[in-house]
Design a protein around this motif. Structure first.
Motif, PDB file in Angstrom:
ATOM      1  N   GLU A  68       0.831  -1.210   0.000  1.00 50.33           N
ATOM      2  CA  GLU A  68       0.000   0.000   0.000  1.00 50.33           C
ATOM      3  C   GLU A  68       0.864   1.259   0.000  1.00 50.33           C
ATOM      4  O   GLU A  68       0.541   2.231  -0.700  1.00 50.33           O
ATOM      5  N   GLN A  69       1.951   1.250   0.755  1.00 51.31           N
ATOM      6  CA  GLN A  69       2.844   2.413   0.794  1.00 51.31           C
ATOM      7  C   GLN A  69       3.503   2.638  -0.567  1.00 51.31           C
ATOM      8  O   GLN A  69       3.627   3.777  -1.026  1.00 51.31           O
ATOM      9  N   ARG A  70       3.897   1.561  -1.225  1.00 51.61           N
ATOM     10  CA  ARG A  70       4.507   1.679  -2.559  1.00 51.61           C
ATOM     11  C   ARG A  70       3.487   2.197  -3.565  1.00 51.61           C
ATOM     12  O   ARG A  70       3.797   3.025  -4.412  1.00 51.61           O
ATOM     13  N   PHE A  71       2.248   1.700  -3.457  1.00 52.52           N
ATOM     14  CA  PHE A  71       1.162   2.155  -4.332  1.00 52.52           C
ATOM     15  C   PHE A  71       0.958   3.670  -4.162  1.00 52.52           C
ATOM     16  O   PHE A  71       0.890   4.410  -5.150  1.00 52.52           O
ATOM     17  N   ASP A  72       0.895   4.128  -2.911  1.00 51.57           N
ATOM     18  CA  ASP A  72       0.705   5.561  -2.649  1.00 51.57           C
ATOM     19  C   ASP A  72       1.871   6.386  -3.170  1.00 51.57           C
ATOM     20  O   ASP A  72       1.680   7.471  -3.731  1.00 51.57           O
ATOM     21  N   ALA A  73       3.093   5.873  -3.001  1.00 58.75           N
ATOM     22  CA  ALA A  73       4.276   6.593  -3.487  1.00 58.75           C
ATOM     23  C   ALA A  73       4.258   6.702  -5.014  1.00 58.75           C
ATOM     24  O   ALA A  73       4.591   7.753  -5.572  1.00 58.75           O
ATOM     25  N   LEU A  74       3.851   5.633  -5.674  1.00 68.15           N
ATOM     26  CA  LEU A  74       3.769   5.668  -7.142  1.00 68.15           C
ATOM     27  C   LEU A  74       2.692   6.643  -7.616  1.00 68.15           C
ATOM     28  O   LEU A  74       2.871   7.337  -8.620  1.00 68.15           O
ATOM     29  N   LEU A  75       1.585   6.704  -6.902  1.00 69.59           N
ATOM     30  CA  LEU A  75       0.537   7.672  -7.255  1.00 69.59           C
ATOM     31  C   LEU A  75       1.053   9.102  -7.123  1.00 69.59           C
ATOM     32  O   LEU A  75       0.813   9.937  -8.003  1.00 69.59           O
ATOM     33  N   GLU A  76       1.741   9.371  -6.032  1.00 72.14           N
ATOM     34  CA  GLU A  76       2.283  10.724  -5.835  1.00 72.14           C
ATOM     35  C   GLU A  76       3.302  11.071  -6.918  1.00 72.14           C
ATOM     36  O   GLU A  76       3.311  12.186  -7.432  1.00 72.14           O
ATOM     37  N   LYS A  77       4.144  10.114  -7.292  1.00 66.40           N
ATOM     38  CA  LYS A  77       5.121  10.344  -8.359  1.00 66.40           C
ATOM     39  C   LYS A  77       4.402  10.614  -9.685  1.00 66.40           C
ATOM     40  O   LYS A  77       4.788  11.503 -10.442  1.00 66.40           O
ATOM     41  N   ALA A  78       3.338   9.850  -9.952  1.00 62.54           N
ATOM     42  CA  ALA A  78       2.569  10.049 -11.184  1.00 62.54           C
ATOM     43  C   ALA A  78       1.950  11.441 -11.223  1.00 62.54           C
ATOM     44  O   ALA A  78       1.910  12.088 -12.279  1.00 62.54           O
TER      45      ALA A  78
END
Length: 101
Positions: free
Chosen positions: A14-24
């Protein structure tokens, strides 16, 4: 059962998913409104996808918390495929000779 995530792995996912969303969202900045135009300003496809994933985060990640939900939708695609092929093939002859063949 094989394939079950530990709570620690789930949290990391979940943390990786959130980080990828923020990067996107950083890579696809918001397009500012155009002066004199009404309505919402169109955004890039990447930003739209990131915003939609963030808005529907619980649904996108439901497979992490509910074992009844598959990770992918391959079964749904396999269920629809025979119908799509039949629709594509029926009435597909372009000439009388092609129908006879």
């Amino acid at each position: 059962k094989q394939g079950r995530l530990t709570p620690l792995a789930r949290t990391a996912f979940e943390q990786r998913f959130d980080a990828l969303l923020e990067k996107a969202l950083q890579v696809n900045p918001e397009v500012p409104p155009v002066p004199g135009r009404r309505g919402r300003t169109g955004q890039s496809p990447g930003r739209n996808l990131a915003m939609r994933c963030r808005q529907h985060r619980a649904a996108v990640l439901r497979f992490l918390h509910d074992e009844r939900v598959p990770f992918d939708n391959n079964q749904a695609e396999r269920d629809v495929r025979p119908w799509c092929v039949k629709r594509k093939v029926s009435g597909g002859f372009r000439s009388e000779e092609g129908g006879r063949n």
